[in-house]
Design an enzyme around this catalytic site. Structure first.
Site, PDB file in Angstrom:
ATOM      1  N   SER A   1     -29.669 -46.593  63.942  1.00 48.67           N
ATOM      2  CA  SER A   1     -30.267 -47.871  64.344  1.00 48.67           C
ATOM      3  C   SER A   1     -31.668 -47.738  64.912  1.00 48.67           C
ATOM      4  O   SER A   1     -32.400 -48.715  64.960  1.00 48.67           O
ATOM      5  CB  SER A   1     -29.366 -48.575  65.353  1.00 48.67           C
ATOM      6  OG  SER A   1     -29.290 -47.817  66.533  1.00 48.67           O
TER       7      SER A   1
ATOM      8  N   HIS B   1     -23.965 -50.188  61.918  1.00 53.26           N
ATOM      9  CA  HIS B   1     -25.168 -50.799  61.351  1.00 53.26           C
ATOM     10  C   HIS B   1     -25.122 -50.804  59.830  1.00 53.26           C
ATOM     11  O   HIS B   1     -26.142 -50.648  59.162  1.00 53.26           O
ATOM     12  CB  HIS B   1     -26.421 -50.095  61.867  1.00 53.26           C
ATOM     13  CG  HIS B   1     -26.653 -50.367  63.319  1.00 53.26           C
ATOM     14  ND1 HIS B   1     -27.230 -51.538  63.770  1.00 53.26           N
ATOM     15  CD2 HIS B   1     -26.318 -49.670  64.420  1.00 53.26           C
ATOM     16  CE1 HIS B   1     -27.281 -51.518  65.091  1.00 53.26           C
ATOM     17  NE2 HIS B   1     -26.729 -50.399  65.515  1.00 53.26           N
TER      18      HIS B   1
ATOM     19  N   LYS C   1     -21.291 -56.915  65.578  1.00 53.09           N
ATOM     20  CA  LYS C   1     -22.620 -57.048  64.974  1.00 53.09           C
ATOM     21  C   LYS C   1     -22.504 -57.990  63.759  1.00 53.09           C
ATOM     22  O   LYS C   1     -22.416 -59.190  63.948  1.00 53.09           O
ATOM     23  CB  LYS C   1     -23.194 -55.668  64.626  1.00 53.09           C
ATOM     24  CG  LYS C   1     -23.325 -54.750  65.871  1.00 53.09           C
ATOM     25  CD  LYS C   1     -24.157 -53.531  65.602  1.00 53.09           C
ATOM     26  CE  LYS C   1     -24.012 -52.444  66.656  1.00 53.09           C
ATOM     27  NZ  LYS C   1     -24.484 -52.785  67.994  1.00 53.09           N
TER      28      LYS C   1
HETATM   29  N1  PLP Z   1     -22.041 -47.032  67.323  1.00 56.02           N
HETATM   30  C1  PLP Z   1     -23.271 -47.461  66.992  1.00 56.02           C
HETATM   31  C2  PLP Z   1     -24.039 -46.742  65.934  1.00 56.02           C
HETATM   32  C3  PLP Z   1     -23.828 -48.583  67.645  1.00 56.02           C
HETATM   33  O1  PLP Z   1     -25.049 -49.005  67.336  1.00 56.02           O
HETATM   34  C4  PLP Z   1     -23.059 -49.238  68.640  1.00 56.02           C
HETATM   35  C5  PLP Z   1     -23.588 -50.409  69.372  1.00 56.02           C
HETATM   36  O2  PLP Z   1     -24.706 -50.516  69.741  1.00 56.02           O
HETATM   37  C6  PLP Z   1     -21.795 -48.739  68.945  1.00 56.02           C
HETATM   38  C7  PLP Z   1     -21.312 -47.644  68.271  1.00 56.02           C
HETATM   39  C8  PLP Z   1     -20.930 -49.412  69.968  1.00 56.02           C
HETATM   40  O3  PLP Z   1     -20.420 -50.591  69.415  1.00 56.02           O
HETATM   41  P1  PLP Z   1     -19.754 -51.692  70.379  1.00 56.02           P
HETATM   42  O4  PLP Z   1     -20.867 -52.597  70.796  1.00 56.02           O
HETATM   43  O5  PLP Z   1     -18.726 -52.357  69.526  1.00 56.02           O
HETATM   44  O6  PLP Z   1     -19.166 -50.949  71.523  1.00 56.02           O
END
Ligand code: PLP
Length: 347
Positions: free
Chosen positions: A134, A162, A193
């Site tokens: 990201s 993402h 998301k």
């Molecule tokens: N993994 C990645 C690559 C993320 O970008 C995010 C969130 O920003 C997460 C995990 C965590 O996701 P959640 O918001 O569902 O805890």
């Protein structure tokens, strides 16, 4: 990260209200005591079907899914090989497990191969990577990773936060985009998301793995069940995506429009083909003042600088959404050009 605009989709909102009215505000329980209702099982089944996997398990967040998987799956006799730029929650999940840890250079297949060779002495090998990263909007070389995994008898885990919902012809994610759906063993992703944007995460993969997680994964065992309204949103978002690939596909053309127009205007956009479009500026102050000026023009973009990204790599991260019109995108490029000239980022 409202990639598909589904968080304000009328059918998604209606599904949340219906679930709220029928099942109440929450279950006041973890899943295995009395926090499992039909909607939780239905959503798990739907997630598995969406990803073409055998089964799925829900968590309160993808952070929890990442925190819970490595410790449950890996023992001190095993090895985990992790991309150095993996998300913080993968790093924390790996910290919690007792497996032997290898960190390979970002998307560097030579380094991964060298580490896989060294890891042959361990019982089981798991390669862990974000499907899409990201911060830079770059996409993991999953074909090459899967080839190496096959050569060195390793499993592949991807975090698809993402990617789920919009990458690949049907929005299934990075594995669909790169043609390796049958080679990636485990997927973790978020409901917070593209899939409605409320909250929640999951693991999907082989049934024996999901059974194991239900028995052993601590964030699943010891945290409250997902609230019905949240389940309702995600469930409807998945229905919409499985009915037609039109929503997922609308994303790619818009991303392409922004990336090519910005490049033509003289900006450097990091990554490739991903709706996260980091406008690389280098200087932290420049990124901050330009982002502020963009906001003054009604465009909400955020400047990122150290320690969120490496020193000297400050940027403004733009995220394209399926609900942006072509006019929105063109207006954004025009504003960037004006603001870039004003602050000396463009000649
Ligand atoms: N993994 C990645 C690559 C993320 O970008 C995010 C969130 O920003 C997460 C995990 C965590 O996701 P959640 O918001 O569902 O805890």
């Amino acid at each position: 990260n409202n990639y598909l605009g589904l968080s304000s989709h009328p059918e998604v909102i209606r599904a949340a209200v219906e679930a709220l009215e029928k099942f109440g505000a929450g279950l006041s329980s973890v899943r295995f005591i009395c926090g499992t209702q039909s909607i939780h099982k239905d959503l798990e089944e739907k997630i598995a079907r969406f990803h073409q996997r055998e089964d799925a398990i829900l968590y309160a967040s993808c952070f929890d899914a990442n925190a819970g998987i490595f410790e449950a799956l890996l023992t001190p006799e095993d090895a985990v090989l992790s991309d150095e730029l993996n998300h913080a929650s993968i790093i924390d999940g790996i910290r919690l497990c007792k497996a032997n840890k290898y960190r390979y250079k970002h998307m560097d297949m030579q380094d991964l191969e060298a580490k896989l060779q060294d890891a042959q002495k361990h019982r089981l090998r798991l390669v862990a990577t974000d499907g899409a990263f990201s911060m830079d909007g770059d996409i993991a070389p999953l074909r090459e990773i899967c080839q190496l995994a096959q050569k060195y008898d390793a499993l592949v885990f991807i975090d698809e936060c993402h990617a789920t919902g919009f990458l690949g012809p049907n929005g299934r994610g990075t594995d669909e985009l790169l043609g390796v759906m049958d080679k990636v063993t485990i997927i973790n992703s978020t409901l917070g998301k593209a899939l409605g944007g409320a909250a929640g995460g999951y693991t999907t993969g082989p049934k024996p793995l999901i059974d194991l997680l239900r028995q052993r994964s601590r964030p699943y065992l010891f945290s409250n069940s997902l609230p019905p309204a949240v389940v309702g949103c995600a469930s409807k978002a998945l229905d919409l995506l499985m009915e037609s690939n039109a929503i997922a596909q609308s994303m790619a053309a818009k991303t392409q429009r922004f990336r090519s127009k910005m490049t033509a205007a003289g900006f450097t956009i990091s990554g490739k083909d991903h709706p996260i479009c980091p406008v690389m500026l280098g200087d932290a102050r420049l990124a901050a003042v330009m982002a502020e000026d963009m906001l003054n023009r009604g465009i909400y973009v955020i400047g990122f600088s150290y320690p969120v990204v490496p020193k000297g790599k400050a940027r403004i991260r733009v995220q394209i959404s399926a609900v942006h019109s072509d006019e929105d995108i063109d207006r954004c490029v025009e504003a960037f050009t004006e603001v870039g000239r004003k602050h000396g980022a463009l000649p």
